[in-house]
Design an enzyme around this catalytic site. Structure first.
Site, PDB file in Angstrom:
ATOM      1  N   ASP A 164      30.633  15.231   7.989  1.00 49.53           N
ATOM      2  CA  ASP A 164      29.809  16.621   7.751  1.00 49.53           C
ATOM      3  C   ASP A 164      29.412  17.140   9.427  1.00 49.53           C
ATOM      4  O   ASP A 164      29.654  16.246  10.084  1.00 49.53           O
ATOM      5  CB  ASP A 164      28.413  16.412   7.214  1.00 49.53           C
ATOM      6  CG  ASP A 164      27.407  17.455   7.111  1.00 49.53           C
ATOM      7  OD1 ASP A 164      27.946  18.607   6.993  1.00 49.53           O
ATOM      8  OD2 ASP A 164      26.409  17.441   7.617  1.00 49.53           O
TER       9      ASP A 164
ATOM     10  N   CYS B  28      26.002 -25.821  -1.931  1.00 50.77           N
ATOM     11  CA  CYS B  28      27.465 -25.100  -2.223  1.00 50.77           C
ATOM     12  C   CYS B  28      27.286 -24.165  -3.309  1.00 50.77           C
ATOM     13  O   CYS B  28      26.445 -23.934  -3.928  1.00 50.77           O
ATOM     14  CB  CYS B  28      28.491 -26.259  -2.630  1.00 50.77           C
ATOM     15  SG  CYS B  28      28.330 -26.929  -4.247  1.00 50.77           S
TER      16      CYS B  28
END
Length: 702
Positions: free
Chosen positions: A399, A18
Site C-alpha cells: 500500500d 519431548c
C-alpha cells in the site's frame, strides 16, 4: 444438557522433555472425567482444558512425566524450582549402580558376573521406571511411540543377557531427554523474557495519595506515576509531563521516542528521563504486551506445514521401524542359519535407532526459536505457516499511504499569482480548512501552526463544502474558494510541473481569479527506496505499489522508491483483485498495508503484513504478521529469518533421517550395537536442537 459453554482453564506446564510426551499428556487429559477437550501447546509449554475438572486431576494425568502446573497469567509466579540434582536423582543413582557393576568384576569376587548383572538390573529399574511405566501401558494399548520402542529394546537386551548395554541405553536415553528439555526451555526463553519486562507493581495516585499496588489490581481510569528510570506497568495516555520512552521491548526500536501529553505509552517500556503521570486505559490482560505474548504463544502452538508433514510421517514411520526390527531379528536365523542371540540383539538395536524423537523435534525447535526471536525484535508472527511462507515469497505488494510514505500530507510549495502576501494567503486558507473535515485539512493547519499564523481568529461566514471540488467561505466580505475548481483557471504549466512531481495541487482564489496554488504531498519514508532495493537483491522477483491515489502522484512516488510496478486509482476491492492476479502469476505474494483499509487484500495474500501493530487492535487481529514499530526496515530481516528457518528445518530433517539410515546400514555386516544405536538417536536429537537454537543468534540490522 443445558447448552452452557465448556469452562476453559489454561495452565503453564513445567517438565516437558519431548514432543511425544506432550502429545501423551494431551491424550491423558482428554480422557479425564468432565473434560470435553484439551490442547497442549508444546512450543509455549501450556495446556488449555475445556470442561469441568481440577488442576490436581490435570497434574495427575502428567504424573508419568512428573509434570507440574502453574496458573496462566501475566503475573510471574514465584515458585521454588526443584533443584537439578533432586529432580534427576534417579539418573545419578542409576549411573552410580552402573559404575559399581563395572567395578565388581575387577574385585575378582565369587559370583562377580551375577552381582554385576544385579547392579545393572537395579540401574535399569531406577533409571527407567518412568520410561517403562509409560512404555508398557502403550504396549498393551498397541500405541507405538519412542517410549514403547525403548521399553521393548531394554527388556529384550536384559532377556538375551546384555544387562550392561541395557543399563547404559536407559541412562543415555534419560540424558538425551534432559538435554532436549533444556534446549526447548532455551527456545521458549524469548517469550518468558517478555513476561518479565513489565513491573509487577506500580505507583498509583488515589485520593491524592501515592500508593504502590500490584499491576493486577490496577483499574482503568487510575492515574499512574512513573519516575525517571522506571518501567511503565500498564498501557495508558500521558496526562502530565513529557519524557523519552524506550519502546524496544514492544516495537524493537533502538532509539527512545519523545512522548508528551496525550501520547500513548505501553506496558513494559522504559521511562528514561522525565516525570510523567499516565491515565491507565487498559487492564493488565488487555495491554499490548499481554496481547503480543498471547498471540506469540498461540503462534508457537500452530503447526507449520513441515511440522504437520513430520507428524504424519512419524505416525507411519514408527510401525515400519518395528516391522524392520522384527524382520532383522528373525530372517537371518530362519533363512540363513544365523545365531538367534546375535540377530535378536541387532533387531533390538534397530528399535533404538528407529526412535523418532529427533525427527519429531526437528521442526518445532526451529519454529519456536524463530518466532520468539522475531517477537524480541518487534515483529509479531502469528504462526509457523506464515514464517515458512515468508521465505518462499516471489512478489510483495505495498500500500502507498502510511506504508511506503509517512501517511501525513504536508504543504511543499506555495505559488502566488497576485499581490497578496504568502502569510495572508495561508491564514485565509487555514481559516477555511479549520471548518473542513477533508483529509488534507491537517496539512494546512500544521503549516499555519508552524508559521505562527492566527487563523482561528479569521472569521469565515457562509462556509460551504462542494463535493469533489473543494470548499468556500466569505472572509472580509469576499467569497474565497479552495480546491480543484477549474473555473479558477490556474497556470497549467505550473500545475503540470507540480503534478509531475507527484504532488496534489490545490488552487486558492476568489470567483474567477486564482490567487495561489498550493502543492500538498505525502512524504516518502526515508528508508523506503533502500528497503525495496534490498528486497530485489534478496531475490524478490516483483514489487508493486497499490494505491488509491491518482496516476501522477503514484508514478512519481513509485519512481522515487524503485518498485517494479505501479497500480493507481484503486478501490479496496480492486487491490484485492490485483493481489489475486499476482498470486496466479507468482504463487507466493505478500501484501504490506496498515491493516484497516487494506484488510481484504491482506486477508487474500499468502502473507498479510500490517504496519504499526503497537496499540493497533486491527493490525494485530487482521494481519498474519505485524511490524510493531511501523517501520519497513524490519521486512528484509524477517524474510532473512524465515529463509534461515527453512534452511535449518531442512538440515534438521536431513540430519535426523540421515544419521539413522547410516546407523541402520551397520545391520548389514552385523556391526550395529545398542551403544551405537543410542548414540545415533541421542546424537541426532542433540544435533537438531542445537542447530535450531542457532536462530537465536540472528540479529536485526538496525
Amino acid at each position: 444438557m443445558t447448552g452452557k459453554p465448556a469452562e476453559k482453564q489454561t495452565y503453564r506446564v513445567e517438565g516437558f522433555t519431548c514432543a511425544g510426551c506432550a502429545a501423551k499428556f494431551e491424550k491423558n487429559v482428554q480422557h479425564l472425567p468432565g473434560v470435553m477437550d484439551a490442547k497442549v501447546n508444546f512450543g509455549a509449554a501450556k495446556i488449555t482444558v475445556y470442561g469441568d475438572t481440577s488442576k490436581e486431576a490435570v497434574e495427575k494425568a502428567g504424573a508419568f512425566e512428573g509434570l507440574r502446573l502453574t496458573e496462566d497469567g501475566m503475573r510471574k509466579i514465584q515458585e521454588e524450582k526443584e533443584p537439578f540434582l533432586k529432580r534427576y536423582k534417579h539418573v545419578f543413582i542409576s549411573i552410580m549402580f552402573i559404575l559399581i557393576a563395572y567395578a565388581i568384576p575387577l574385585t575378582e569376587a565369587a559370583n562377580s558376573q551375577l552381582l554385576a548383572n544385579l547392579s545393572f538390573g537395579i540401574a535399569i529399574v531406577i533409571g527407567g521406571y518412568r520410561l517403562f511405566e509409560t512404555g508398557l501401558k502403550n504396549l498393551f494399548k498397541l500405541e507405538f511411540d519412542m517410549r514403547t520402542l525403548m521399553t521393548i529394546a531394554i527388556i529384550g537386551a536384559a532377556i538375551i543377557g546384555e544387562w550392561g548395554e541395557g543399563a547404559v541405553v536407559v541412562i543415555l536415553f534419560a540424558i538425551s531427554e534432559v538435554l532436549e528439555a533444556y534446549s526447548m526451555d532455551k527456545a521458549r526463553e524469548s517469550i518468558r523474557s517478555l513476561m518479565d519486562i513489565a513491573p509487577q507493581q506500580a505507583l498509583i495516585l488515589r485520593n491524592g495519595t501515592e500508593v504502590k499496588i500490584d499491576a493486577e489490581d490496577i483499574e482503568v481510569g487510575d492515574i499512574m506515576i512513573v519516575k525517571p528510570g522506571q518501567k511503565i506497568a500498564m498501557d495508558g495516555d500521558i496526562i502530565e509531563g513529557a519524557s523519552y520512552i524506550n519502546q524496544a521491548a514492544i516495537t524493537g526500536e533502538s532509539v527512545p521516542v519523545r512522548k508528551g501529553k496525550g501520547d500513548e505509552v505501553f506496558a513494559g517500556t522504559l521511562n528514561e528521563e522525565g516525570y510523567v503521570k499516565v491515565l491507565v486505559t487498559k487492564r493488565i490482560e488487555d495491554t499490548t504486551l499481554a496481547k503480543i505474548i498471547h498471540l506469540v504463544e498461540e503462534a508457537q502452538g500452530e503447526k507449520a506445514p513441515s511440522q504437520a508433514f513430520i507428524d504424519v510421517f512419524a505416525k507411519y514411520y514408527t510401525p515400519v521401524i518395528m516391522i524392520i526390527a522384527f524382520l532383522v531379528a528373525i530372517i537371518p536365523p530362519l533363512l540363513f542359519g544365523g545365531e538367534w542371540s546375535v540377530w535378536v540383539y541387532q533387531g533390538l538395536s534397530v528399535l533404538v535407532v528407529g526412535c523418532p524423537c529427533a525427527l519429531v523435534i526437528s521442526t518445532p525447535v526451529a519454529i519456536v526459536t524463530a518466532i520468539g526471536n522475531a517477537a524480541k525484535n518487534g515483529i509479531l508472527i502469528k504462526g509457523g505457516v506464515y514464517l515458512e511462507e515468508l521465505g518462499r515469497l516471489k512478489a510483495i505488494a505495498f500500500d502507498k499511504t502510511g506504508t511506503l510514505t509517512k501517511g501525513e500530507p504536508v504543504i511543499t510549495d506555495v505559488v502566488t499569482a497576485g499581490e497578496m502576501e504568502e502569510r495572508e494567503l495561508l491564514t485565509k486558507m487555514a481559516a477555511l480548512e479549520y471548518h473542513s473535515q477533508h483529509p488534507l485539512a491537517h496539512a494546512f493547519l500544521k503549516k499555519a501552526d508552524e508559521m505562527g499564523l492566527n487563523y482561528k481568529e479569521c472569521e469565515v461566514f457562509e462556509f460551504q463544502s462542494h463535493t469533489g471540488k473543494g470548499i468556500s467561505g466569505v472572509i472580509d466580505g469576499e467569497r474565497y474558494f479552495l480546491g480543484s475548481d477549474d473555473s479558477l483557471n490556474p497556470s497549467s504549466v505550473d500545475m503540470k510541473k507540480l503534478q509531475d512531481e507527484g504532488k496534489t495541487v490545490i488552487v486558492f482564489g476568489t470567483e474567477g481569479r486564482p490567487l495561489a496554488m498550493v502543492a500538498v504531498a505525502d512524504e516518502v519514508r526515508e528508508t523506503s527506496a533502500s528497503i525495496i532495493g534490498e528486497l530485489h537483491r534478496m531475490g524478490v522477483e516483483q514489487t508493486v505499489m497499490l494505491t488509491g491515489d491518482h496516476e501522477h502522484t503514484a508514478s512519481s512516488i513509485g519512481k522515487q522508491i524503485g518498485v517494479k510496478d505501479i497500480k493507481a486509482g484503486l478501490l479496496p476491492e480492486q487491490k484485492l483483485e490485483f493481489v489475486k492476479r499476482y498470486m496466479q502469476t507468482y504463487g507466493k505474494v505478500a501484501m504490506v498495508g496498515d491493516g484497516i483499509n487494506d484488510a481484504p487484500a491482506l486477508a487474500a495474500s499468502t502473507v498479510g503484513i500490517a504496519m504499526g501493530g503497537a496499540g493497533t487492535d486491527t493490525a494485530l487481529e487482521t494481519a498474519d504478521i505485524a511490524l510493531m514499530n511501523d517501520d519497513l526496515k524490519k521486512l528484509p530481516y524477517i524474510i532473512g529469518l524465515s529463509r534461515k528457518t527453512l534452511a535449518i528445518i531442512k538440515q534438521n530433517i536431513t540430519f535426523a533421517i540421515g544419521i539413522k539410515l547410516l546407523a541402520l546400514l551397520l545391520v548389514i555386516p552385523g556391526w550395529l550395537t545398542l551403544w551405537i544405536a543410542i548414540f545415533a538417536d541421542m546424537g541426532a536429537t542433540l544435533l537438531v536442537t542445537l542447530n535450531g537454537l542457532r536462530l537465536l543468534r540472528i540479529k536485526d540490522r538496525k
